[in-house]
Design a protein around this motif. Sequence first.
Motif, PDB file in Angstrom:
ATOM      1  N   ASP A 251       0.893  -1.029  -0.035  1.00 31.57           N
ATOM      2  CA  ASP A 251      -0.007   0.147   0.086  1.00 31.57           C
ATOM      3  C   ASP A 251       0.849   1.220   0.007  1.00 31.57           C
ATOM      4  OD1 ASP A 251      -2.223   1.257  -0.108  1.00 31.57           O
ATOM      5  OD2 ASP A 251      -3.290   0.557   1.850  1.00 31.57           O
ATOM      6  N   THR A 252       0.249   2.323   0.060  1.00 35.79           N
ATOM      7  CA  THR A 252       0.932   3.645   0.055  1.00 35.79           C
ATOM      8  C   THR A 252       0.319   4.567   1.325  1.00 35.79           C
ATOM      9  OG1 THR A 252      -0.736   4.724  -1.427  1.00 35.79           O
ATOM     10  CG2 THR A 252       1.108   4.023  -2.351  1.00 35.79           C
ATOM     11  N   THR A 253       1.356   5.601   1.459  1.00 33.43           N
ATOM     12  CA  THR A 253       1.243   6.487   2.796  1.00 33.43           C
ATOM     13  C   THR A 253       0.074   7.238   2.545  1.00 33.43           C
ATOM     14  OG1 THR A 253       3.291   5.968   3.359  1.00 33.43           O
ATOM     15  CG2 THR A 253       2.086   8.189   4.248  1.00 33.43           C
ATOM     16  N   ALA A 254      -0.001   7.873   1.018  1.00 34.76           N
ATOM     17  CA  ALA A 254      -0.930   8.744   1.041  1.00 34.76           C
ATOM     18  C   ALA A 254      -1.545   8.544  -0.530  1.00 34.76           C
ATOM     19  CB  ALA A 254      -0.299  10.117   1.107  1.00 34.76           C
ATOM     20  N   THR A 255      -2.519   8.977  -0.931  1.00 35.92           N
ATOM     21  CA  THR A 255      -3.184   9.051  -2.149  1.00 35.92           C
ATOM     22  C   THR A 255      -3.796  10.531  -2.529  1.00 35.92           C
ATOM     23  OG1 THR A 255      -5.341   8.292  -1.581  1.00 35.92           O
ATOM     24  CG2 THR A 255      -3.595   6.454  -2.334  1.00 35.92           C
ATOM     25  N   TYR A 256      -3.989  10.622  -3.803  1.00 31.24           N
ATOM     26  CA  TYR A 256      -4.370  12.052  -4.329  1.00 31.24           C
ATOM     27  C   TYR A 256      -5.680  11.663  -5.336  1.00 31.24           C
ATOM     28  CZ  TYR A 256       0.251  12.642  -2.400  1.00 31.24           C
ATOM     29  OH  TYR A 256       1.451  12.551  -1.783  1.00 31.24           O
ATOM     30  N   ARG A 257      -6.524  12.881  -5.225  1.00 34.87           N
ATOM     31  CA  ARG A 257      -7.777  12.663  -6.093  1.00 34.87           C
ATOM     32  C   ARG A 257      -8.107  14.281  -6.839  1.00 34.87           C
ATOM     33  NH1 ARG A 257     -11.285   9.871  -1.303  1.00 34.87           N
ATOM     34  NH2 ARG A 257      -9.902   7.841  -1.156  1.00 34.87           N
ATOM     35  N   LEU A 258      -8.589  14.174  -7.781  1.00 38.17           N
ATOM     36  CA  LEU A 258      -9.066  15.455  -8.315  1.00 38.17           C
ATOM     37  C   LEU A 258     -10.346  15.411  -8.341  1.00 38.17           C
ATOM     38  CD1 LEU A 258      -6.632  15.983 -11.574  1.00 38.17           C
ATOM     39  CD2 LEU A 258      -6.385  17.213  -9.108  1.00 38.17           C
ATOM     40  N   CYS A 259     -10.968  16.307  -7.730  1.00 38.87           N
ATOM     41  CA  CYS A 259     -12.675  16.486  -7.672  1.00 38.87           C
ATOM     42  C   CYS A 259     -13.381  17.113  -8.897  1.00 38.87           C
ATOM     43  CB  CYS A 259     -13.009  17.046  -6.411  1.00 38.87           C
ATOM     44  SG  CYS A 259     -12.471  16.367  -4.987  1.00 38.87           S
ATOM     45  N   LEU A 260     -13.818  16.315  -9.935  1.00 43.48           N
ATOM     46  CA  LEU A 260     -14.172  16.930 -11.130  1.00 43.48           C
ATOM     47  C   LEU A 260     -15.583  16.983 -11.300  1.00 43.48           C
ATOM     48  CD1 LEU A 260     -12.258  14.644 -13.552  1.00 43.48           C
ATOM     49  CD2 LEU A 260     -11.455  16.760 -12.671  1.00 43.48           C
ATOM     50  N   PRO A 261     -16.086  18.315 -11.755  1.00 41.26           N
ATOM     51  CA  PRO A 261     -17.448  18.683 -12.036  1.00 41.26           C
ATOM     52  C   PRO A 261     -18.036  17.476 -12.853  1.00 41.26           C
ATOM     53  CG  PRO A 261     -16.228  20.447 -12.560  1.00 41.26           C
ATOM     54  CD  PRO A 261     -15.141  19.507 -12.283  1.00 41.26           C
ATOM     55  N   ALA A 262     -19.377  17.241 -12.692  1.00 41.19           N
ATOM     56  CA  ALA A 262     -20.005  16.288 -13.510  1.00 41.19           C
ATOM     57  C   ALA A 262     -19.862  16.298 -15.041  1.00 41.19           C
ATOM     58  CB  ALA A 262     -21.498  16.093 -13.240  1.00 41.19           C
ATOM     59  N   GLU A 263     -19.783  17.516 -15.551  1.00 38.97           N
ATOM     60  CA  GLU A 263     -19.609  17.606 -16.695  1.00 38.97           C
ATOM     61  C   GLU A 263     -18.305  17.419 -17.407  1.00 38.97           C
ATOM     62  OE1 GLU A 263     -19.970  21.162 -20.276  1.00 38.97           O
ATOM     63  OE2 GLU A 263     -20.522  21.760 -18.291  1.00 38.97           O
ATOM     64  N   THR A 264     -17.368  17.771 -16.460  1.00 37.74           N
ATOM     65  CA  THR A 264     -15.885  17.427 -16.842  1.00 37.74           C
ATOM     66  C   THR A 264     -15.591  15.959 -16.906  1.00 37.74           C
ATOM     67  OG1 THR A 264     -15.333  19.640 -15.855  1.00 37.74           O
ATOM     68  CG2 THR A 264     -13.424  17.765 -16.108  1.00 37.74           C
ATOM     69  N   LYS A 265     -16.280  15.435 -15.828  1.00 36.63           N
ATOM     70  CA  LYS A 265     -16.090  13.796 -15.722  1.00 36.63           C
ATOM     71  C   LYS A 265     -16.672  13.270 -16.720  1.00 36.63           C
ATOM     72  CE  LYS A 265     -17.518   9.681 -13.154  1.00 36.63           C
ATOM     73  NZ  LYS A 265     -18.128   8.988 -12.230  1.00 36.63           N
ATOM     74  N   ALA A 266     -17.885  13.613 -17.469  1.00 35.88           N
ATOM     75  CA  ALA A 266     -18.511  13.175 -18.594  1.00 35.88           C
ATOM     76  C   ALA A 266     -17.672  13.211 -19.744  1.00 35.88           C
ATOM     77  CB  ALA A 266     -19.980  13.525 -18.733  1.00 35.88           C
TER      78      ALA A 266
ATOM     79  N   ALA B 230     -10.172   4.666 -20.718  1.00 32.00           N
ATOM     80  CA  ALA B 230     -10.777   4.780 -19.284  1.00 32.00           C
ATOM     81  C   ALA B 230      -9.872   5.188 -18.222  1.00 32.00           C
ATOM     82  CB  ALA B 230     -11.336   3.159 -18.954  1.00 32.00           C
ATOM     83  N   PHE B 231     -10.474   5.874 -17.345  1.00 27.63           N
ATOM     84  CA  PHE B 231      -9.631   6.631 -16.268  1.00 27.63           C
ATOM     85  C   PHE B 231     -10.131   6.042 -14.873  1.00 27.63           C
ATOM     86  CE2 PHE B 231      -9.070   9.666 -19.417  1.00 27.63           C
ATOM     87  CZ  PHE B 231      -7.858  10.184 -19.281  1.00 27.63           C
ATOM     88  N   GLU B 232      -9.599   5.962 -13.896  1.00 24.57           N
ATOM     89  CA  GLU B 232      -9.884   5.294 -12.503  1.00 24.57           C
ATOM     90  C   GLU B 232     -10.496   6.357 -11.754  1.00 24.57           C
ATOM     91  OE1 GLU B 232      -7.917   3.140  -8.618  1.00 24.57           O
ATOM     92  OE2 GLU B 232      -6.655   3.788 -10.397  1.00 24.57           O
ATOM     93  N   PHE B 233     -11.687   5.919 -11.110  1.00 25.44           N
ATOM     94  CA  PHE B 233     -12.293   6.877 -10.374  1.00 25.44           C
ATOM     95  C   PHE B 233     -12.630   6.353  -8.883  1.00 25.44           C
ATOM     96  CE2 PHE B 233     -13.399   8.751 -14.321  1.00 25.44           C
ATOM     97  CZ  PHE B 233     -13.496  10.436 -14.025  1.00 25.44           C
ATOM     98  N   CYS B 234     -12.702   7.187  -7.792  1.00 23.51           N
ATOM     99  CA  CYS B 234     -12.812   6.598  -6.542  1.00 23.51           C
ATOM    100  C   CYS B 234     -14.120   5.921  -6.459  1.00 23.51           C
ATOM    101  CB  CYS B 234     -12.534   7.823  -5.557  1.00 23.51           C
ATOM    102  SG  CYS B 234     -12.639   7.406  -3.849  1.00 23.51           S
ATOM    103  N   ASP B 235     -14.112   4.515  -5.828  1.00 24.16           N
ATOM    104  CA  ASP B 235     -15.446   3.850  -5.432  1.00 24.16           C
ATOM    105  C   ASP B 235     -16.312   4.730  -4.491  1.00 24.16           C
ATOM    106  OD1 ASP B 235     -14.681   1.964  -7.256  1.00 24.16           O
ATOM    107  OD2 ASP B 235     -13.768   0.674  -5.622  1.00 24.16           O
ATOM    108  N   ALA B 236     -15.739   5.445  -3.594  1.00 21.68           N
ATOM    109  CA  ALA B 236     -16.314   6.158  -2.513  1.00 21.68           C
ATOM    110  C   ALA B 236     -16.807   7.580  -3.049  1.00 21.68           C
ATOM    111  CB  ALA B 236     -15.510   6.404  -1.151  1.00 21.68           C
ATOM    112  N   ASP B 237     -16.069   8.007  -4.045  1.00 28.75           N
ATOM    113  CA  ASP B 237     -16.455   9.221  -4.541  1.00 28.75           C
ATOM    114  C   ASP B 237     -16.439   9.391  -6.049  1.00 28.75           C
ATOM    115  OD1 ASP B 237     -16.888  12.118  -5.104  1.00 28.75           O
ATOM    116  OD2 ASP B 237     -15.252  12.708  -4.001  1.00 28.75           O
TER     117      ASP B 237
END
Length: 367
Positions: free
Chosen positions: A203-218, A227-234
Amino acid sequence: MSSSPTSTSTTALTATKTATAAPTKFTVVVRDEEFTLRRSQLNFDAPNYFTAYFFGDFAESGTTVVHVDRSPELFAIIVEYLSGYTILPLAAKALPRTMDGRTALLNLVEDAAFYGLSGLYAHLTAPRQPTIDFAWTGFSSHVVSFEDVLKGKLPESVSYTTSGLCSFDYGAVKPVIIWARNIALKLVGNTDLDKTGRPDPNDTTATYRLCLPAETKAQLERQPYSAFEFCDADPHALVVSVFPESRLRVDGAPCRFEHFAHWWRARRAPGGVHFGFGYGGPPRADVREAERVFDEAFPPPFEDTPARGEWCDRSEFALWGDELMFVITARGFIAGTLQLHVKLLDVRARTRAAVLETLRPPFLVEG
């Protein structure tokens, strides 16, 4: 002696040509200040407000004058641009009396949009291209905006490959640097650390996420064959990673993303143990400075945290990313779909407190 029909006809034809000849000079009156421009200048960044006015539907009226209520000082800079001159950086003497350099540049962007000068607008807002040979960095010499990536408006030499979004520079395939603005960033600490502050080997000590608006994600999910990897919880949080040298600026203070992982380990370990960040002995100066940066950005609560066994229950820390640079790499194929991944290079971000500070009325903000 009367003139011959032929000479009379020639004279009339010449007069007609003179009367119907297209004008070559045009006057733009900006708050009573007159600017004379030639057709070549108006066409320098066409189509635009002026080509539509002088050469479009209004051209039949033969008008060669237009009045606009904008800044004449900024328009003088635009005239230099339409003449083919370099206008950046803005000269202090060229600034309007009521504007500093930053304000003048922002208003120049607004005027570029008002006049429909798409080339000038892009020149002012698009990321800068390298002025040196970029081969030594391992990256492409192309820098593109995230907005253009989402819209598919890429240079001819830039496309998705089995290595990610790359360009072909002199026969070599290299990742393209992408520049983005205004994306929330989450720094997530791993809560499953042992007593020494280290994670499981897998595992890793820390991870990082970009919080994208719905339109940007689409738009991102519509990228070709990928395909990109998105967080299961978010579901709107794009999972990203960093390079060892990737930089993070928090409220203007520089550090590295690796410093966050170190800070998280130190705060999770019993008694707030300090680590040498890979070396024996006391922490290096940059590590101590990074600890100060993150302590100020994400301060612990006032209550006695050791009584709870950890300094804080919180494991996710959000920042507002004003500017981000990253690359898109590939991690192979799964079921025929190319798995793409974002790796951050450089981020300029602000804490929630810094963003809230910008909400103060202008007359209360100190100069």
